[in-house]
Design an enzyme around this catalytic site. Structure first.
Site, mmCIF file in Angstrom:
data_model
loop_
_atom_site.group_PDB
_atom_site.id
_atom_site.type_symbol
_atom_site.label_atom_id
_atom_site.label_comp_id
_atom_site.label_asym_id
_atom_site.label_seq_id
_atom_site.Cartn_x
_atom_site.Cartn_y
_atom_site.Cartn_z
ATOM 1 C CB SER A 101 -0.902 -0.041 1.193
ATOM 2 O OG SER A 101 -1.951 1.091 0.953
ATOM 3 C CG ASP A 115 -5.681 -1.499 -4.491
ATOM 4 O OD1 ASP A 115 -4.997 -2.343 -4.489
ATOM 5 O OD2 ASP A 115 -6.483 -0.432 -3.955
ATOM 6 C CG HIS A 139 -5.214 -2.389 -0.385
ATOM 7 N ND1 HIS A 139 -4.859 -1.703 -1.315
ATOM 8 C CD2 HIS A 139 -4.768 -1.583 0.909
ATOM 9 C CE1 HIS A 139 -4.082 -0.527 -1.113
ATOM 10 N NE2 HIS A 139 -3.955 -0.756 0.155
#
Length: 399
Positions: A174, A271, A339
């Site tokens: 991330s 995502d 994610h």
């Protein structure tokens, strides 16, 4: 008797499940005491930290560095709040970190990197380890020292063995995946010319895309972030000198062609963060028309699926040159609503992990790193990928 045996069997299965879920490696925190000399502090002025599990056997001189993720703060109010949490202070963090997925020390769960030196760099600056400024107003003081945190951590790791690395991989999830892109070139400068250096961004390829209201919400967010935290001066000079707005080099799609070490892009086409905050941020959906679709993709209407496919198309267009290049880059773009997939054992390497062309993520990354095979995998559009059954809904997120 058969019922008794069935109950016993179920109890044994539950026991084995409990043991397997509880035997994940827990690694203690190391505070970077020398960081003060570099003025490298978290938002709240606490010292930065990392977790390390030493390599062994053939992996003793190989290193994997993993940036922790966790979003960003781009104004004084949000950063002041963040400084009071584990996202802005090592004082408030759990002092143990779970090492699973790509960080696991189990050969059956992490076949290519299990015996490497594996490091998790804690995230406490709110700017993807890239800022260098501060804010003071009365009793409120915020330190945006992500760039210096990166320097303090890497210098300490160099002093304890990284300088002798045979192989090295810089990765992250991330906001940490974005950091892996941002620092890839610099990472190479700390290592001998003989070291095999590569970088991987997991769910870090954040797009400069319009939302459903035709606004560039993420661009505005990032521009405010870059300005507040003094990031622009730390962005890649080759990129910033070739683009009309240097702040755009915070987006991987503009930076990518200037990264010199081989790069692996691990990203879902749908995502969850990008779906919820870039494509359909709350500001673009005031009547919550997308609420059901966000909660469960199977509830999305056909017109909403077409919009989601548009996000996928935009990502693939941004990667067109990278995908067609026959050189050393790697790609795994699946059609899961997820994610971050490298740190979770379920998605990294397990019986029901996501696959593309019968390859799991760990296998694809390993093929790429060790040059075993060309590793550019792109899944067909949702919902044709049937390996994503365990990724519907919010999935795994560090943001």
């Amino acid at each position: 008797m058969e019922l008794v045996m069935l109950i016993i069997s179920l109890l044994l299965i539950c026991t084995r499940t409990s043991v397997s879920s509880d035997d994940r490696l827990q690694v203690g925190m190391t505070v970077v005491r020398n960081a003060a000399a570099l003025d490298a502090y978290c938002l709240d002025a606490s010292l930065p930290a990392y977790h390390i599990h030493k390599g062994f056997g053939p992996g003793e001189r190989n290193w994997l560095l993993q940036f922790e993720g966790g979003g960003w703060c781009n104004d004084i109010e949000s950063c002041a709040e963040r400084a009071k949490t584990r996202r802005g202070s090592t004082r408030l963090m759990n002092k143990l970190a779970t090492f699973s997925g790509i960080l696991s020390n189990n050969a059956t769960r992490n076949p290519d990197f299990y015996n490497w030196n594996r490091v998790k760099i804690r995230y406490c600056d709110g700017g993807s380890f890239a800022g260098d400024s501060k804010f003071e107003n009365g009793t409120l003081k915020l330190l945006f020292r992500g760039q210096r945190i990166w320097q303090a951590v890497i210098q300490e790791l160099v002093s304890i063995g990284l300088k002798s690395a045979n192989k090295a991989l810089l990765s992250g999830c991330s906001a940490g995946g974005l950091a892996a892109y941002l620092h890839c070139n610099n990472f190479k400068t700390y290592l001998p010319a003989t070291t095999t250096v590569k970088c991987m961004g997991d769910a870090g390829f954040f797009m400069d895309a319009q939302d459903i209201a035709k606004n560039y919400t993420q661009r505005i967010f990032y521009h405010n972030l870059v300005t507040l935290q003094g990031i622009e001066k730390n962005l890649d000079k080759a990129c910033t000198s070739s683009i009309s707005d240097p702040k755009q080099c915070f987006f991987p799609q503009y930076l990518l062609k200037y990264i010199t070490p081989p790069v692996f892009i691990l990203n879902p086409a749908y995502d969850i963060y990008q779906f919820h905050h870039i494509l359909v941020p709350p500001s673009a959906d005031p009547r919550a028309v997308w609420k059901s679709c966000k909660l469960n993709p199977t509830a999305c209407r056909p017109d909403q699926i077409r919009v989601l496919h548009g996000l996928r198309d935009e990502m693939l267009t941004a990667l067109k040159s990278f995908l067609s290049d026959s050189s050393s880059g790697g790609v795994f773009i699946n059609s899961c609503f997820a994610h971050c997939q490298s740190e979770s054992q379920d998605t990294w390497f397990a019986l029901d992990s996501p696959k593309i062309n019968n390859k799991k993520i760990a296998e694809s990354v390993g093929d790429w790193y060790f040059n075993r095979n060309i590793s550019k995998q792109v899944a067909c559009p949702y919902p044709c990928d049937k390996t994503c059954h365990n990724q519907l809904g919010e999935g795994s997120t560090s943001d």
